[in-house]
Scaffold this active site. Structure first.
Site, PDB file in Angstrom:
ATOM      1  N   HIS A  86       0.857  -1.185   0.000  1.00  0.00           N
ATOM      2  CA  HIS A  86       0.000   0.000   0.000  1.00  0.00           C
ATOM      3  C   HIS A  86       0.891   1.232   0.000  1.00  0.00           C
ATOM      4  O   HIS A  86       2.116   1.122   0.092  1.00  0.00           O
ATOM      5  CB  HIS A  86      -0.991   0.006   1.160  1.00  0.00           C
ATOM      6  CG  HIS A  86      -0.386   0.033   2.537  1.00  0.00           C
ATOM      7  ND1 HIS A  86       0.431  -0.965   3.018  1.00  0.00           N
ATOM      8  CD2 HIS A  86      -0.485   0.943   3.546  1.00  0.00           C
ATOM      9  CE1 HIS A  86       0.796  -0.679   4.256  1.00  0.00           C
ATOM     10  NE2 HIS A  86       0.261   0.481   4.604  1.00  0.00           N
ATOM     11  N   HIS A 100       1.259   3.861   2.118  1.00  0.00           N
ATOM     12  CA  HIS A 100       1.763   4.566   3.308  1.00  0.00           C
ATOM     13  C   HIS A 100       3.289   4.676   3.243  1.00  0.00           C
ATOM     14  O   HIS A 100       3.984   3.762   2.810  1.00  0.00           O
ATOM     15  CB  HIS A 100       1.337   3.841   4.592  1.00  0.00           C
ATOM     16  CG  HIS A 100      -0.079   4.156   4.995  1.00  0.00           C
ATOM     17  ND1 HIS A 100      -0.754   3.456   5.965  1.00  0.00           N
ATOM     18  CD2 HIS A 100      -0.936   5.112   4.563  1.00  0.00           C
ATOM     19  CE1 HIS A 100      -1.981   3.967   6.118  1.00  0.00           C
ATOM     20  NE2 HIS A 100      -2.111   4.963   5.271  1.00  0.00           N
ATOM     21  N   ASP A 103       5.735   4.549   5.317  1.00  0.00           N
ATOM     22  CA  ASP A 103       6.658   3.598   5.955  1.00  0.00           C
ATOM     23  C   ASP A 103       6.881   2.347   5.086  1.00  0.00           C
ATOM     24  O   ASP A 103       7.819   1.592   5.321  1.00  0.00           O
ATOM     25  CB  ASP A 103       6.204   3.233   7.382  1.00  0.00           C
ATOM     26  CG  ASP A 103       4.813   2.633   7.445  1.00  0.00           C
ATOM     27  OD1 ASP A 103       3.931   3.087   6.698  1.00  0.00           O
ATOM     28  OD2 ASP A 103       4.612   1.703   8.242  1.00  0.00           O
ATOM     29  N   HIS A 104       6.047   2.162   4.066  1.00  0.00           N
ATOM     30  CA  HIS A 104       6.215   1.023   3.149  1.00  0.00           C
ATOM     31  C   HIS A 104       6.718   1.459   1.777  1.00  0.00           C
ATOM     32  O   HIS A 104       7.453   0.732   1.120  1.00  0.00           O
ATOM     33  CB  HIS A 104       4.872   0.293   2.962  1.00  0.00           C
ATOM     34  CG  HIS A 104       4.337  -0.240   4.244  1.00  0.00           C
ATOM     35  ND1 HIS A 104       4.448  -1.557   4.599  1.00  0.00           N
ATOM     36  CD2 HIS A 104       3.749   0.391   5.285  1.00  0.00           C
ATOM     37  CE1 HIS A 104       3.930  -1.721   5.809  1.00  0.00           C
ATOM     38  NE2 HIS A 104       3.504  -0.551   6.240  1.00  0.00           N
TER      39      HIS A 104
HETATM   40 ZN   LIG Z   1       2.955   0.236   7.941  1.00  0.00          ZN
END
Ligand SMILES: [Zn+2]
Length: 260
Positions: free
Chosen positions: A77, A79, A81-82
């Site tokens: 996804h 976000h 942090d990814h």
């Molecule tokens: Zn995450």
């Protein structure tokens, strides 16, 4: 939390490189997954993680230590942090980056890849966010779940992009895959791997039902004010998690409006 999770080799095809971004929402950090068929040179990287050059270099070192090269980068996804490093990682590796939307080459449910002999199937699991995907690694009966199911605690619905009705459908779909033993283990986006996939999905569904009951009672008692509901229902949850709880409550109030 699952203290002590440091990533590393998890199955003969999957290695986790833990990103250095621990936190209340990210547990020990984001799991960057390197997937590779034994004996092959081409690998798939899932979620290169935050834009951190040292982390990206560590991922490349793991790939190089296996004599491999990155042929494909996937995102569970959008976000940060990814996905924050996706563009940079694509540049470093020359690999295409695929996800749903956000300027990426769109992926859809049921899409299949074979990369260097490694099979992967896209399982659309919206709910945490609208663009959340899981990836099935049939050879290991493993599902890479991103933030849909975590290695510890429970996941959140990032309202308004995330939706509870969709999230519950996604959990039920994963539950069906565990019922048929198509999925026996979870490789999550944060926290340690889950060996009892069926058990964790059941726990997630029970937890969501329990929270919905609590939100229903809180609304009956004090009305549908979001902050009142957070204070009542998430009283035992550390305050650092309340912003996330607030989004989950919004998602639940939304759900209760349409599913009274
Ligand atoms: Zn995450």
């Amino acid at each position: 939390m699952s203290p002590g999770w440091v990533g590393g080799d998890v199955t003969s095809r999957a290695t986790c490189v833990l990103a250095p971004n621990p936190g209340v929402m990210t547990l020990e950090g984001t799991n960057t997954w390197v997937l590779m068929e034994p004996g092959s040179a081409d690998c798939v990287v899932v979620d290169p993680g935050p834009l951190d050059e040292q982390h990206l270099q560590r991922v490349l070192e793991v790939v190089a230590s296996r004599g491999g090269r990155v042929a494909l980068t996937l995102l569970t996804h959008g976000h940060l942090d990814h996905a924050e490093s996706a563009g940079r990682f694509g540049d470093l590796t020359g690999s295409p980056v695929r996800a749903i939307g956000s300027g990426h080459d769109g992926l859809g449910d049921g899409d299949r890849f074979t990369v260097g002999g490694l099979d992967l199937v896209v399982v659309a699991t919206p709910g945490h966010t609208g663009d959340s995907l899981s990836f099935l690694l049939p050879a290991e009966n493993a599902l890479l779940t991103g933030d849909t199911i975590l290695g510890a605690g429970t996941a959140m619905v990032a309202w308004p992009d995330g939706e509870l009705a969709a999230y519950l459908s996604s959990l039920r779909r994963i539950e069906a895959m565990t019922g048929s033993r198509e999925v026996t283990q979870i490789l999550p986006g944060h926290g340690s791997t889950v060996e009892d996939a069926a058990g964790v999905v059941r726990f997630y569904l029970e937890h969501r039902a329990e929270r919905l009951d609590q939100v229903r009672s809180a609304v009956a008692l004090r009305g549908a004010d979001v902050d009142n509901v957070v204070e009542t229902v998430y009283a035992e949850v550390p305050r650092a998690l309340w912003p996330a709880a607030r989004q989950s409550v919004q998602a639940q109030l939304d759900y209760l409006r349409t599913h009274p």
